[in-house]
Design an enzyme around this catalytic site. Structure first.
Site, PDB file in Angstrom:
ATOM      1  N   HIS A 355       0.772  -1.428  -0.042  1.00  0.00           N
ATOM      2  CA  HIS A 355       0.210   0.121   0.113  1.00  0.00           C
ATOM      3  C   HIS A 355       0.889   1.154  -0.208  1.00  0.00           C
ATOM      4  O   HIS A 355       0.628   2.357  -0.577  1.00  0.00           O
ATOM      5  CB  HIS A 355      -0.852  -0.022   1.362  1.00  0.00           C
ATOM      6  CG  HIS A 355      -2.053   1.131   1.154  1.00  0.00           C
ATOM      7  ND1 HIS A 355      -1.876   2.123   1.712  1.00  0.00           N
ATOM      8  CD2 HIS A 355      -3.214   0.881   0.267  1.00  0.00           C
ATOM      9  CE1 HIS A 355      -3.233   2.814   1.492  1.00  0.00           C
ATOM     10  NE2 HIS A 355      -3.873   1.956   0.655  1.00  0.00           N
ATOM     11  N   CYS A 356       2.112   1.282   0.446  1.00  0.00           N
ATOM     12  CA  CYS A 356       2.843   2.182   0.605  1.00  0.00           C
ATOM     13  C   CYS A 356       3.426   2.837  -0.524  1.00  0.00           C
ATOM     14  O   CYS A 356       3.802   3.841  -0.788  1.00  0.00           O
ATOM     15  CB  CYS A 356       3.964   1.952   1.641  1.00  0.00           C
ATOM     16  SG  CYS A 356       3.462   1.628   3.412  1.00  0.00           S
TER      17      CYS A 356
END
Length: 369
Positions: A355-356
């Site tokens: 997600h980062c």
């Protein structure tokens, strides 16, 4: 026409959609700095290729690459992935890239937050970060969308929204003095309302234990859909994550969303705990001004750091005994999406996860959500 707007998104009728709403595509950045990624970033680059390939099953992917890595990235990435030249300081598109907002007429615009490498000179992870702070504006130029420059330091990983007026975040991050020391909780909530169309902010306490981002919520908790959230969990009272997750659960249990709903809360057991090996630490260059990667350090591993794409979930896995349960649980929570497990330890070693390193660009849809 690409414009830098002086107004605020809320006043213009714009809101941030939930990640589970339809996307036009996904943005990523290419890893290369040897003081963060081991062995000249080669293992990390292979992991990023796997992430881009997984997401490409559901939607277009664009990867921004520095000039010196363009040819290498183009050779490594699948042909269906678009590669564009974007100078940057590191590869965390979620945090330095734009947050896209939409209106009921179908227009998409970009919110460009101030980026200070997770703390600036008080705990920031590297210096300089000026090229990262330009990434959002460059993406807006490439996509020909108008842009708002928000007046606060904020990273995309510090927020999750349901697309219906609710935002979740952590006090550890957004109230940290190394972000916006002159702003109160209420003033930060007002900025979130003005720039994301938020009606209610739900505050959790701390993020995942030892998360160097100062507790980004996207490693701890996310929306499955409006009214339904997922949190990382452990049943071991001796684990430092135990108290953090239980506090988050209690806060969510007491809270309601912007539409007055109680949350349906699902628990997803964390992997590990996982730790950096001496070999992994030894492969990272030591450079003054950059957070060192030390052997034995606990890694902020979480399955919650997955990415929702059109028809697809890119789920980090770690060769851990909990991987199978995580795949099964995410599959049950997202029955309309294909769960693609991606080996993600190399991304975790750099300080984040799937997600980062991703940022969704919503599809323009008339009629709103």
């Amino acid at each position: 026409m690409v414009r830098l707007l002086e107004s605020m998104p809320r006043d213009d009728g714009f809101r941030m959609p939930g990640e589970f709403e339809p996307h036009a595509g996904t943005w990523m950045l290419w890893p290369e700095r040897p003081d963060n990624w081991r062995l000249g970033a080669k293992p990390a680059q292979r992991a990023f290729v796997a992430v881009a390939s997984a997401i490409s099953h559901g939607e277009p992917v664009t990867v921004g690459v520095s000039p010196r890595q363009f040819a290498n990235a183009r050779a490594m990435l699948p042909a269906e992935v678009r590669v564009v030249e974007i100078s940057n300081d590191d590869s965390w598109m979620r945090d330095c890239g734009p947050t896209f907002v939409v209106d009921a007429a179908g227009e998409v615009r970009a919110v460009d937050w101030v980026f200070n490498a997770w703390g600036g000179l008080e705990g920031g992870l590297y210096f300089p970060w000026d090229q990262d702070d330009l990434v959002a504006s460059k993406v807006a130029e490439i996509e020909r969308v108008s842009r708002y420059r928000a007046p606060v330091v904020l990273e995309g990983g510090s927020i999750h929204v349901d697309g219906e007026g609710t935002l979740i975040t952590t006090e550890e991050c957004l109230l940290n003095r190394n972000r916006n020391p002159g702003l109160s909780r209420e003033e930060i909530e007002r900025v979130l309302a003005d720039y994301l169309g938020i009606e209610k902010t739900v505050w959790l306490g701390r993020g995942v234990f030892n998360d160097e981002t100062d507790g980004h919520v996207d490693n701890l908790c996310c929306f499955v859909r409006p009214g339904v959230v997922l949190i990382t969990w452990t049943d071991d009272p001796a684990d430092p994550q135990y108290e953090i997750s239980h506090d988050a659960y209690e806060r969510l249990s007491r809270a309601t969303d912007a539409r007055g709903r109680k949350f349906e809360i699902h628990k997803l057991h964390q992997p590990g705990p996982l730790f950096m090996t001496e070999e992994e630490s030894g492969g990272v260059d030591v450079v003054e001004g950059t957070e060192p990667r030390l052997p034995g350090a606990r890694l902020a591993a979480s399955y919650v750091n997955f990415y929702i794409a059109n028809g697809v979930i890119a789920l980090p896995v770690f060769g851990d005994s909990h991987d199978g349960d995580a795949i099964a649980q995410i599959s049950n929570l997202f029955p309309d999406r294909q769960v693609i497990p991606v080996p993600a330890r190399e991304i975790l070693l750099g300080g984040g996860n799937i997600h980062c390193i991703t940022q969704q660009q919503p599809a323009p849809r008339k009629g709103g959500a």
